[in-house]
Design an enzyme around this catalytic site. Structure first.
Site, short mmCIF file in Angstrom:
data_model
loop_
_atom_site.label_atom_id
_atom_site.label_comp_id
_atom_site.label_asym_id
_atom_site.label_seq_id
_atom_site.Cartn_x
_atom_site.Cartn_y
_atom_site.Cartn_z
N ASP A 162 0.69 -1.37 -0.02
CA ASP A 162 0.02 -0.08 0.08
C ASP A 162 1.05 1.33 0.26
OD1 ASP A 162 -2.28 -1.42 0.41
OD2 ASP A 162 -1.86 -2.01 2.44
N GLY A 212 1.76 2.98 -2.84
CA GLY A 212 1.74 3.78 -3.75
C GLY A 212 2.50 3.46 -5.03
N LYS A 213 2.73 2.02 -5.17
CA LYS A 213 3.28 1.75 -6.48
C LYS A 213 2.71 1.82 -7.75
CE LYS A 213 3.30 -2.68 -4.67
NZ LYS A 213 2.87 -2.10 -3.27
N GLY A 214 1.25 1.99 -7.70
CA GLY A 214 0.54 2.23 -8.68
C GLY A 214 0.70 3.63 -9.33
N ASN A 222 -5.51 -10.27 -4.99
CA ASN A 222 -5.41 -9.93 -3.60
C ASN A 222 -4.94 -8.78 -3.25
OD1 ASN A 222 -2.98 -11.12 -4.22
ND2 ASN A 222 -2.48 -11.88 -2.08
N GLY A 237 -4.15 -4.38 -4.66
CA GLY A 237 -4.81 -3.47 -5.35
C GLY A 237 -3.79 -2.25 -5.71
N HIS A 238 -4.03 -1.62 -6.91
CA HIS A 238 -3.20 -0.27 -7.07
C HIS A 238 -4.33 0.72 -7.27
CE1 HIS A 238 0.37 -2.15 -7.12
NE2 HIS A 238 0.52 -2.75 -8.32
N GLN A 246 1.73 -6.41 -3.48
CA GLN A 246 1.98 -6.37 -2.36
C GLN A 246 3.46 -5.84 -1.71
OE1 GLN A 246 1.16 -9.78 -3.66
NE2 GLN A 246 -0.72 -9.40 -2.69
N ARG A 280 -6.16 -0.33 7.67
CA ARG A 280 -4.81 -0.68 7.69
C ARG A 280 -4.56 -0.28 9.18
NH1 ARG A 280 -3.99 2.27 1.89
NH2 ARG A 280 -4.64 0.61 0.70
N LYS A 291 3.17 10.00 0.26
CA LYS A 291 2.15 10.57 1.36
C LYS A 291 2.83 11.30 2.47
CE LYS A 291 -1.98 7.61 1.00
NZ LYS A 291 -3.11 7.29 1.89
#
Length: 441
Positions: A13, A15-17, A47, A49-50, A232, A320, A346
């Site tokens: 989570d 922020g790879k996308g 399992n 998400g971006h 992940q 989270r 972030k």
């Protein structure tokens, strides 16, 4: 032949996308390798998400690589991914309904399939474990990878050979139905119903299925900029993460070679993505975790921009867990991945704090650890040892360059570089593409 790997440096989570989207959209402008032309997802399943924010549009992707938003990019699902056909088709339809073409999508013949019995087993197993449950997404990912390792899995290519598909399915169902019925007291699954269902999936998937290995190597040989995208993150790696609270594949950079089918010599750049703080979904130790009012404040700040959403999982919707930045984890992640640079996301969430704790080492039973402990029992007892930096009060979500940031924010970035030993080249101060600041080498 530029090949970039984008890896989560924490528990996911990060922020790879957004990073993948940025590289595809702009090519970083001054980067010598130019814009990305091929984005390959190399592990995991639906399992993960971006979330990508473009103006008022929020795109949540699970299987399809982030580059799909750009017409110049060929998005590719590599052999290391396990594919739930129902979810893939749903995602294709969702994107197409928004005017985003998936015509260039490629899915590896050798990717394994998530089957209905994988979903069933994942759900009953978690329920059976009770308070010892691992906190899986119940998407059948673990059981699918287990079948792959046991050499009884079905692959995408099997969809197009009805005889082989039926033979493999009947063998698998004999075992799975026995387990479901005798151990978990659930109804067995019907082979004919599954065959009917997956035959329909095959028709929908046929235009996208390809020899991805050949296409990737053609792109590398032609000097195209190829990006390998993981799901992940490092601390969820099956071999090197906080086992057993991990995923069932290898998100680390080395896993990109296996999951995409390329040689290590082809990789020229490894970008680690880390949040300016820490989040984690599911069970397991987390030394810098915050609770109570501290957690509520961080949670509220993370949701200032409603397009990005507050800290809930893209795929699961689960809240989270939150914590302060952990430099020990980042040093460990760098060991495993060999980062050439870091992206910190972030940063805007940390605005308004008088001081910002950064974990620089652990304390366990009176012993200090500057490096990640090898034994999981030690890690379960680790407490964070902090160095406290002066915070900044200004809202930084609208700053245009790194030089415009408050000196305390610049100092925070410098301190993270010193602690991790990796240069930070990009800082994100919000969900939008434009809310991304580049830091000169």
């Amino acid at each position: 032949m530029p090949v970039t790997v984008v890896v989560g440096a924490q528990w996911g989570d990060e922020g790879k996308g957004k990073v993948t989207d940025l590289l595809a959209q702009s090519g970083e402008r001054s980067a010598p390798e130019g814009p990305v032309e091929l984005v390959v997802r190399y592990q995991g399943g639906d399992n993960a998400g971006h979330t990508i924010v473009v103006g008022d549009e929020v795109h949540k992707l699970n299987l399809i690589p982030s580059g799909v938003l750009h017409s110049n990019v060929t998005p590719m699902i590599g052999n290391g991914v396990v594919v739930n056909p129902a979810r893939l088709i749903e995602e294709i339809d969702e994107l197409e309904s928004r005017g985003i073409s998936c015509a260039k999508l490629r899915v590896s013949y050798n990717a394994h399939l998530v089957m209905p019995y994988h979903l069933a087993l994942d759900k009953v197993t978690e329920r059976y474990l009770g308070e010892n449950k691992l906190g899986t997404t119940k998407r059948g990912i673990g059981p699918a990878f287990a079948d792959k390792a046991s050499r009884v899995g079905l692959r995408v290519q099997d969809l197009f050979d009805p005889k082989i598909f039926r033979q493999k399915l009947e063998v698998a169902l004999r075992e799975k139905n026995a387990i479901l019925a005798k151990l978990y007291n659930t109804l067995p699954l019907d082979a004919e119903e599954i065959i009917k269902q997956y035959t329909a999936y095959a028709e929908r998937m046929k235009p996208y299925v390809a020899d991805t290995l050949a296409e990737i190597h053609d792109a590398i040989r032609e000097g195209k900029h190829v990006l390998l995208e993981g799901a992940q993150a490092t601390l969820l790696d099956l071999d090197h993460g906080t086992y057993p609270y991990v995923t069932s594949s290898n998100p680390v950079a080395g896993g990109a070679c296996v999951g995409a089918g390329i040689a290590p010599r082809d990789i020229t750049r490894v970008i680690g993505v880390a949040k300016a703080y820490l989040t984690r979904v599911g069970s397991g130790p987390m030394p810098t975790e915050v609770f109570g009012d501290q957690a509520e404040r961080m949670l509220e700040a993370s949701g200032r921009d409603k397009r990005a959403g507050i800290e809930f999982g893209t795929r699961t919707g689960r809240q989270r867990r939150l914590g302060w930045f952990d430099a020990v984890l980042l040093r460990y992640a760098d060991r495993l991945n060999g980062f050439t640079e870091l992206v910190v996301t972030k940063m805007d969430v940390l605005s308004g704090y008088a001081e910002l704790p950064v974990c620089t080492e652990y304390n366990a039973d009176g012993e200090r650890y500057k490096e990640f402990p090898a034994h999981q029992s030690v890690f379960h007892h680790c407490e964070a040892v902090y160095e406290r930096l002066k915070g900044w009060q200004q809202d930084i979500s609208k700053v245009l360059t790194a030089d415009d940031m408050p000196k305390e924010a610049r100092r925070f970035i410098e301190f993270l570089e010193q602690q991790t030993g990796v240069p930070i080249r990009i800082v994100s101060v919000g969900p939008e593409r434009e809310q991304t600041l580049r830091i000169a080498a």
